[in-house]
Write an enzyme that holds these catalytic residues in place. Structure first.
Site, mmCIF file in Angstrom:
data_model
loop_
_atom_site.group_PDB
_atom_site.id
_atom_site.type_symbol
_atom_site.label_atom_id
_atom_site.label_comp_id
_atom_site.label_asym_id
_atom_site.label_seq_id
_atom_site.Cartn_x
_atom_site.Cartn_y
_atom_site.Cartn_z
ATOM 1 N N LYS A 13 8.051 63.144 40.053
ATOM 2 C CA LYS A 13 9.386 62.547 40.152
ATOM 3 C C LYS A 13 9.699 61.749 38.888
ATOM 4 O O LYS A 13 8.812 61.454 38.091
ATOM 5 C CB LYS A 13 9.460 61.641 41.387
ATOM 6 N N ARG A 38 10.630 51.083 54.210
ATOM 7 C CA ARG A 38 11.728 51.828 53.581
ATOM 8 C C ARG A 38 12.202 52.887 54.578
ATOM 9 O O ARG A 38 12.737 52.540 55.626
ATOM 10 C CB ARG A 38 11.281 52.434 52.257
ATOM 11 N N HIS A 61 3.178 56.051 53.673
ATOM 12 C CA HIS A 61 2.962 55.540 52.315
ATOM 13 C C HIS A 61 2.422 54.117 52.399
ATOM 14 O O HIS A 61 2.954 53.288 53.137
ATOM 15 C CB HIS A 61 4.265 55.567 51.518
ATOM 16 N N ARG A 104 -1.460 62.458 47.548
ATOM 17 C CA ARG A 104 -0.384 62.499 46.555
ATOM 18 C C ARG A 104 -0.862 61.782 45.299
ATOM 19 O O ARG A 104 -1.215 60.610 45.331
ATOM 20 C CB ARG A 104 0.882 61.833 47.112
ATOM 21 N N TYR A 110 20.559 40.436 15.072
ATOM 22 C CA TYR A 110 21.612 39.776 15.845
ATOM 23 C C TYR A 110 21.197 38.360 16.225
ATOM 24 O O TYR A 110 20.068 38.122 16.641
ATOM 25 C CB TYR A 110 21.920 40.570 17.119
ATOM 26 N N CYS A 154 17.596 46.017 18.632
ATOM 27 C CA CYS A 154 18.982 46.480 18.727
ATOM 28 C C CYS A 154 19.056 47.741 19.596
ATOM 29 O O CYS A 154 18.048 48.253 20.071
ATOM 30 C CB CYS A 154 19.530 46.784 17.339
ATOM 31 N N ASP A 198 19.683 50.761 18.660
ATOM 32 C CA ASP A 198 19.142 51.946 18.012
ATOM 33 C C ASP A 198 18.075 51.650 16.962
ATOM 34 O O ASP A 198 17.481 52.574 16.427
ATOM 35 C CB ASP A 198 20.266 52.724 17.314
#
Length: 385
Positions: free
Chosen positions: A41, A138, A168, A221, A267, A313, A315
């Protein structure tokens, strides 16, 4: 003109040999009758769903598990034909497509079955696993009465095949076994409510699979530890074999400059040079999952640890270099370089989170480079199909 795989000097390396090793190592400690769900997942916890799925299956995993219908559909579209269990909730109106694609759905409501029954083409049976909530809080049913009602409904409607049931554990990664034992006992008691126990019964996640044979039933699992990451730091000494981190995160210097005492970087001007310094710029930022809170974290360049200076930042990120280094010098953010090593767990500690979140944060605009036998075998770029 043929397109390259990617056009920026930032990438994640995924060692498929380590994935293979972890699956085989788990299989070696399991009884022969216990099967393995490889959990892929969240794009295989950020490692790449189809590449990890193929590797896990080739190593001996019997099934795959994902969280959502879309994740399962993606694997089918990429040619994966192995059984896939969707662990989360699926809309009843999607039941017919699930049956057509031979996907196995998690069920935990009688009303869901009744709605799905109206959608199904009765010529194709839908495989389902009944989720039991033993204390996670859950999704899942909580009583033997619910089991009996659902089992009876399924027996009267041929569109469904109750293939499995599972729960679980909430604290299998803790040294204190109290709550684990409580959940296991509850699950074992509720299993008695089935008139006919489903053929696949599973409860163990990575932590339980590596520590508690009494919870195996006939399937486990395998999630976080398939990627070479410990479910929690406190149980690491108890693991039956060493884990090998599968992911590395790398980039290169794209600019190097000298600044003087008093000059500021980034920044908010949060970093000020205390003297003459060399600053390197990296083409990675919080849009890639390398988030602002990593300001001050060390990275590896020229075999040495150096700090991130100034704010990360969107990027780009700036680091303080030990000396003038050439543009194009490789920088390791996660992984090894020379004798130094930065683990996912180190980054998780800096971020005050868990290793799962760190790898899942690496965004799709970071290309994945897959290594097997020491060679690049595939490159995947989420932005260029």
């Amino acid at each position: 003109m043929e397109l390259q795989s990617f056009y920026r000097d930032t990438w994640a390396e995924i060692n498929l040999d380590h994935i293979f090793y972890h699956v085989q190592s788990l299989i070696n400690i399991l009884p022969e009758e216990v099967k393995v769900f490889a959990v892929v997942k969240a794009n295989a916890y950020g490692h790449g769903d189809v590449q990890v799925a193929r590797t896990a299956l080739s190593a001996g995993a019997n099934f795959l598990a994902v969280a959502t219908f879309d994740e399962a559909l993606s694997l089918r579209q990429k040619g994966i034909k192995a059984p896939i269990l969707i662990l989360g909730a699926t809309r009843p109106q999607d039941a017919a497509l699930a049956a057509e694609l031979d996907l196995t759905l998690t069920v935990f409501q009688l009303d869901w079955l009744k709605q799905a029954n109206e959608e199904l083409n009765k010529s194709k049976r839908l495989r389902i696993h009944l989720k039991i909530d033993t204390g996670m809080g859950r999704i899942g049913i909580k009583s033997g009465k619910e089991i009996e009602e659902i089992e009876e409904y399924i027996s009267e409607h041929s569109a469904f095949y109750l293939e499995g049931t599972f729960t679980h554990f909430a604290q299998a990664d803790s040294l204190d076994k109290t709550y684990y034992n409580q959940q296991l006992s509850t699950f074992e008691e509720l299993l008695k409510s089935f008139k006919q126990r489903p053929e696949i019964v599973h409860s163990s996640n990575s932590a339980a699979a590596l520590r508690y044979p009494e919870g195996y039933f006939n399937a486990v699992r395998f999630g976080i530890s398939m990627y070479g990451l410990t479910p929690s730091l406190e149980i690491e000494p108890e693991l039956p074999y060493p884990l090998k981190q599968a992911i590395s995160l790398k980039t290169k210097l794209v600019h190097v400059k000298k600044i003087q005492k008093g000059e500021k970087v980034g920044y908010g001007s949060t970093y000020e040079a205390s003297g003459e310094e060399w600053i390197g710029t990296l083409p990675i930022g919080y849009a890639d999952g390398w988030i602002r809170k990593l300001q001050g974290q060390e990275v590896l360049v020229d075999g040495q640890r150096v700090p991130i200076v100034g704010r990360v930042c969107m990027d780009q990120t700036t680091i303080k270099l030990p000396s003038s280094l050439p543009v194009g010098t490789e920088v390791t953010l996660i992984g090894s370089q020379g004798a130094e090593y930065i683990s996912v767990n180190e980054i998780a500690k800096k971020l005050e989170t868990i290793n799962y979140e760190v790898t899942c944060m690496v965004s799709n605009r970071v290309p994945r480079v897959y290594i097997q036998g020491g060679e690049i075998v595939e490159v995947s770029n989420g932005l260029i199909s």
